[in-house]
Write an enzyme that holds these catalytic residues in place. Structure first.
Site, PDB file in Angstrom:
ATOM      1  N   GLY A  79       0.765  -1.635   0.316  1.00 21.97           N
ATOM      2  CA  GLY A  79      -0.088   0.113   0.223  1.00 21.97           C
ATOM      3  C   GLY A  79       0.979   0.946  -0.050  1.00 21.97           C
ATOM      4  O   GLY A  79       1.790   1.318  -0.213  1.00 21.97           O
ATOM      5  N   ASN A  80       0.260   2.337   0.299  1.00 21.10           N
ATOM      6  CA  ASN A  80       0.664   3.679   0.552  1.00 21.10           C
ATOM      7  C   ASN A  80       0.075   4.986   1.276  1.00 21.10           C
ATOM      8  O   ASN A  80      -0.591   4.462   2.149  1.00 21.10           O
ATOM      9  CB  ASN A  80       0.996   4.545  -1.063  1.00 21.10           C
TER      10      ASN A  80
END
Ligand code: C5P
Length: 213
Positions: A19-20
Protein backbone atom coordinates in the site's frame (compact mmCIF):
# COMPACT_ATOMS: atom_id res chain seq x y z
CA UNK A 1 -18.00 14.69 -11.65
CA UNK A 2 -15.97 11.53 -11.03
CA UNK A 3 -13.42 11.75 -8.21
CA UNK A 4 -11.00 9.05 -7.12
CA UNK A 5 -9.38 9.13 -3.70
CA UNK A 6 -7.04 7.29 -1.31
CA UNK A 7 -4.46 4.64 -2.08
CA UNK A 8 -4.95 1.14 -3.40
CA UNK A 9 -4.10 -2.13 -1.64
CA UNK A 10 -2.44 -4.85 -3.68
CA UNK A 11 -2.93 -8.18 -1.89
CA UNK A 12 0.04 -10.47 -1.18
CA UNK A 13 -1.94 -13.09 0.73
CA UNK A 14 -5.22 -13.10 2.73
CA UNK A 15 -3.76 -10.81 5.44
CA UNK A 16 -1.08 -8.68 3.76
CA UNK A 17 -0.93 -6.07 1.03
CA UNK A 18 1.33 -3.50 -0.62
CA UNK A 19 0.00 0.00 0.00
CA UNK A 20 0.97 3.65 0.35
CA UNK A 21 0.48 6.58 2.72
CA UNK A 22 -2.43 8.30 0.96
CA UNK A 23 -5.33 8.96 3.36
CA UNK A 24 -7.86 10.13 0.76
CA UNK A 25 -8.25 13.64 2.22
CA UNK A 26 -7.59 15.53 -1.01
CA UNK A 27 -10.08 13.53 -3.07
CA UNK A 28 -12.73 13.57 -0.35
CA UNK A 29 -12.37 17.37 -0.11
CA UNK A 30 -12.88 17.70 -3.89
CA UNK A 31 -15.93 15.39 -3.80
CA UNK A 32 -17.46 17.33 -0.87
CA UNK A 33 -16.94 20.70 -2.54
CA UNK A 34 -18.27 19.51 -5.92
CA UNK A 35 -21.45 18.21 -4.24
CA UNK A 36 -21.80 21.47 -2.30
CA UNK A 37 -21.68 23.33 -5.63
CA UNK A 38 -24.53 21.19 -6.95
CA UNK A 39 -22.66 18.61 -9.06
CA UNK A 40 -23.67 14.95 -9.16
CA UNK A 41 -20.59 13.27 -7.72
CA UNK A 42 -19.37 9.69 -7.82
CA UNK A 43 -16.43 9.11 -5.48
CA UNK A 44 -14.42 5.96 -6.14
CA UNK A 45 -12.41 5.39 -2.99
CA UNK A 46 -9.65 3.03 -1.96
CA UNK A 47 -9.56 1.87 1.67
CA UNK A 48 -9.90 4.85 4.07
CA UNK A 49 -11.61 5.71 7.36
CA UNK A 50 -12.98 8.99 6.03
CA UNK A 51 -16.72 9.61 6.17
CA UNK A 52 -18.62 9.92 2.88
CA UNK A 53 -19.35 13.62 2.18
CA UNK A 54 -23.02 14.69 2.04
CA UNK A 55 -24.71 14.18 -1.32
CA UNK A 56 -21.89 12.04 -2.77
CA UNK A 57 -22.35 8.53 -4.25
CA UNK A 58 -19.43 6.44 -3.06
CA UNK A 59 -18.04 3.25 -4.56
CA UNK A 60 -15.45 1.44 -2.43
CA UNK A 61 -12.61 -0.44 -4.09
CA UNK A 62 -9.40 -2.11 -2.93
CA UNK A 63 -6.90 -2.77 -5.67
CA UNK A 64 -5.85 -0.73 -8.71
CA UNK A 65 -7.63 -3.19 -10.96
CA UNK A 66 -10.87 -2.79 -8.94
CA UNK A 67 -10.49 1.00 -9.27
CA UNK A 68 -9.87 0.68 -13.02
CA UNK A 69 -13.10 -1.31 -13.48
CA UNK A 70 -15.17 1.12 -11.37
CA UNK A 71 -13.76 4.19 -13.13
CA UNK A 72 -14.32 2.73 -16.62
CA UNK A 73 -17.94 1.88 -15.74
CA UNK A 74 -18.64 5.52 -14.80
CA UNK A 75 -16.47 7.31 -17.42
CA UNK A 76 -18.91 7.78 -20.32
CA UNK A 77 -21.46 9.60 -18.17
CA UNK A 78 -19.22 12.22 -16.54
CA UNK A 79 -18.11 15.74 -17.53
CA UNK A 80 -14.89 15.71 -15.53
CA UNK A 81 -12.56 13.28 -13.79
CA UNK A 82 -10.43 14.41 -10.86
CA UNK A 83 -7.97 11.68 -10.14
CA UNK A 84 -6.61 12.24 -6.66
CA UNK A 85 -6.07 8.56 -5.88
CA UNK A 86 -2.56 7.24 -5.25
CA UNK A 87 -2.81 4.16 -7.44
CA UNK A 88 -0.21 1.42 -6.98
CA UNK A 89 1.94 1.16 -10.09
CA UNK A 90 2.77 -2.50 -9.35
CA UNK A 91 1.02 -5.51 -7.80
CA UNK A 92 2.36 -8.90 -6.75
CA UNK A 93 2.44 -11.34 -9.66
CA UNK A 94 0.69 -13.86 -7.43
CA UNK A 95 -1.65 -13.51 -4.48
CA UNK A 96 -1.06 -16.50 -2.18
CA UNK A 97 -4.24 -18.37 -1.26
CA UNK A 98 -2.94 -18.88 2.29
CA UNK A 99 -0.85 -16.75 4.63
CA UNK A 100 2.80 -16.76 3.53
CA UNK A 101 4.85 -18.52 6.24
CA UNK A 102 8.23 -17.23 7.33
CA UNK A 103 11.33 -19.30 6.68
CA UNK A 104 15.08 -18.69 6.96
CA UNK A 105 16.68 -16.43 4.38
CA UNK A 106 15.28 -13.84 2.01
CA UNK A 107 11.86 -13.70 0.45
CA UNK A 108 11.71 -12.13 -3.01
CA UNK A 109 8.47 -10.70 -4.33
CA UNK A 110 7.84 -10.54 -8.07
CA UNK A 111 5.77 -7.52 -9.12
CA UNK A 112 3.92 -6.72 -12.33
CA UNK A 113 2.58 -3.44 -13.70
CA UNK A 114 -0.94 -2.28 -12.91
CA UNK A 115 -2.96 -0.47 -15.55
CA UNK A 116 -2.34 3.30 -15.55
CA UNK A 117 -5.99 4.29 -15.17
CA UNK A 118 -5.56 7.95 -16.05
CA UNK A 119 -3.45 7.14 -19.11
CA UNK A 120 -6.21 4.82 -20.35
CA UNK A 121 -8.84 7.55 -19.76
CA UNK A 122 -6.65 10.00 -21.69
CA UNK A 123 -6.54 7.59 -24.65
CA UNK A 124 -10.35 7.39 -24.90
CA UNK A 125 -11.09 10.97 -23.88
CA UNK A 126 -14.03 12.62 -25.67
CA UNK A 127 -15.78 15.50 -23.88
CA UNK A 128 -14.34 14.74 -20.43
CA UNK A 129 -12.08 17.18 -18.59
CA UNK A 130 -9.22 15.19 -17.07
CA UNK A 131 -7.39 16.42 -13.99
CA UNK A 132 -4.44 14.51 -12.57
CA UNK A 133 -2.26 14.81 -9.49
CA UNK A 134 1.48 14.41 -9.40
CA UNK A 135 3.03 13.60 -6.04
CA UNK A 136 6.77 13.96 -6.46
CA UNK A 137 9.82 14.14 -4.22
CA UNK A 138 12.10 15.84 -6.82
CA UNK A 139 11.99 17.59 -10.26
CA UNK A 140 8.31 18.37 -9.64
CA UNK A 141 7.73 20.60 -12.69
CA UNK A 142 9.48 18.30 -15.18
CA UNK A 143 7.71 15.14 -14.04
CA UNK A 144 4.35 16.90 -13.79
CA UNK A 145 4.60 18.37 -17.32
CA UNK A 146 5.58 14.93 -18.64
CA UNK A 147 2.53 13.29 -17.07
CA UNK A 148 0.24 16.09 -18.28
CA UNK A 149 1.27 15.36 -21.88
CA UNK A 150 1.51 11.55 -21.71
CA UNK A 151 -1.85 11.16 -19.99
CA UNK A 152 -3.61 13.75 -22.21
CA UNK A 153 -4.80 15.86 -19.25
CA UNK A 154 -6.40 19.33 -19.15
CA UNK A 155 -4.36 20.22 -16.10
CA UNK A 156 -2.27 18.58 -13.41
CA UNK A 157 -1.94 19.51 -9.74
CA UNK A 158 1.64 18.89 -8.62
CA UNK A 159 3.08 18.84 -5.15
CA UNK A 160 6.35 17.92 -3.53
CA UNK A 161 5.40 15.26 -0.98
CA UNK A 162 8.80 15.64 0.67
CA UNK A 163 7.61 19.04 2.02
CA UNK A 164 6.34 18.90 5.60
CA UNK A 165 2.90 20.48 5.06
CA UNK A 166 2.11 19.07 1.62
CA UNK A 167 0.91 15.72 0.37
CA UNK A 168 0.00 12.57 2.25
CA UNK A 169 -1.64 12.57 5.67
CA UNK A 170 -1.80 16.34 6.32
CA UNK A 171 -4.75 18.72 5.97
CA UNK A 172 -2.87 21.31 3.88
CA UNK A 173 -1.27 21.24 0.46
CA UNK A 174 1.24 23.35 -1.46
CA UNK A 175 0.84 22.95 -5.20
CA UNK A 176 1.62 24.18 -8.66
CA UNK A 177 -0.91 23.72 -11.46
CA UNK A 178 0.30 23.03 -15.02
CA UNK A 179 -2.05 23.39 -18.00
CA UNK A 180 -2.11 21.70 -21.41
CA UNK A 181 -1.53 25.10 -23.11
CA UNK A 182 1.76 25.55 -21.22
CA UNK A 183 0.58 27.93 -18.49
CA UNK A 184 1.64 27.27 -14.89
CA UNK A 185 0.41 28.66 -11.57
CA UNK A 186 2.07 28.68 -8.16
CA UNK A 187 -0.32 28.46 -5.24
CA UNK A 188 0.46 29.21 -1.60
CA UNK A 189 0.14 26.62 1.18
CA UNK A 190 -3.58 26.19 1.85
CA UNK A 191 -6.08 23.78 3.43
CA UNK A 192 -7.10 20.89 1.15
CA UNK A 193 -10.72 22.08 1.41
CA UNK A 194 -9.71 25.42 -0.11
CA UNK A 195 -7.57 23.77 -2.79
CA UNK A 196 -10.62 21.67 -3.72
CA UNK A 197 -12.37 24.97 -4.54
CA UNK A 198 -9.41 26.21 -6.59
CA UNK A 199 -9.42 22.99 -8.65
CA UNK A 200 -13.19 23.08 -9.20
CA UNK A 201 -13.09 26.79 -10.19
CA UNK A 202 -10.76 25.78 -13.00
CA UNK A 203 -12.89 22.82 -14.07
CA UNK A 204 -15.95 25.11 -14.14
CA UNK A 205 -14.04 27.70 -16.19
CA UNK A 206 -13.17 25.08 -18.84
CA UNK A 207 -16.78 23.86 -18.93
CA UNK A 208 -18.09 27.44 -19.33
CA UNK A 209 -15.58 28.22 -22.07
CA UNK A 210 -16.78 25.16 -23.99
CA UNK A 211 -20.42 26.21 -23.61
CA UNK A 212 -19.63 29.65 -25.06
CA UNK A 213 -17.47 28.51 -28.01
O1 C5P B 1 1.54 7.65 -10.27
P1 C5P B 1 1.62 8.89 -11.13
O2 C5P B 1 2.54 9.91 -10.56
O3 C5P B 1 1.82 8.60 -12.58
O4 C5P B 1 0.16 9.57 -10.96
C1 C5P B 1 -0.25 10.67 -11.73
C2 C5P B 1 -1.73 10.60 -11.92
O5 C5P B 1 -2.09 9.37 -12.57
C3 C5P B 1 -2.57 10.66 -10.64
O6 C5P B 1 -3.67 11.51 -10.89
C4 C5P B 1 -2.97 9.21 -10.39
O7 C5P B 1 -4.24 9.12 -9.77
C5 C5P B 1 -3.03 8.64 -11.80
N1 C5P B 1 -2.66 7.21 -11.87
C6 C5P B 1 -3.60 6.29 -12.32
N2 C5P B 1 -3.26 4.95 -12.41
C7 C5P B 1 -2.02 4.52 -12.07
C8 C5P B 1 -1.06 5.45 -11.62
C9 C5P B 1 -1.41 6.79 -11.52
O8 C5P B 1 -4.75 6.68 -12.61
N3 C5P B 1 -1.73 3.22 -12.16
Amino acid sequence: ILVTAAGTEEPLDPVRYLGNRSTGRMGFAVAAEAARRGAQVVLIAGPTHLVTPAGVRRVDVRSARDMYAAVCAAYDGVDAVIKAAAVADYRPVETAAHKIKKSDGELTLALTRNPDILYELGQKKRHQILVGFAAETQNVADYARGKLATKNLDFIVANNVAEKDAGFGVSTNHVQIFYADGRAEDHPLMPKAKLAGVILDRVEAILKQRTVT
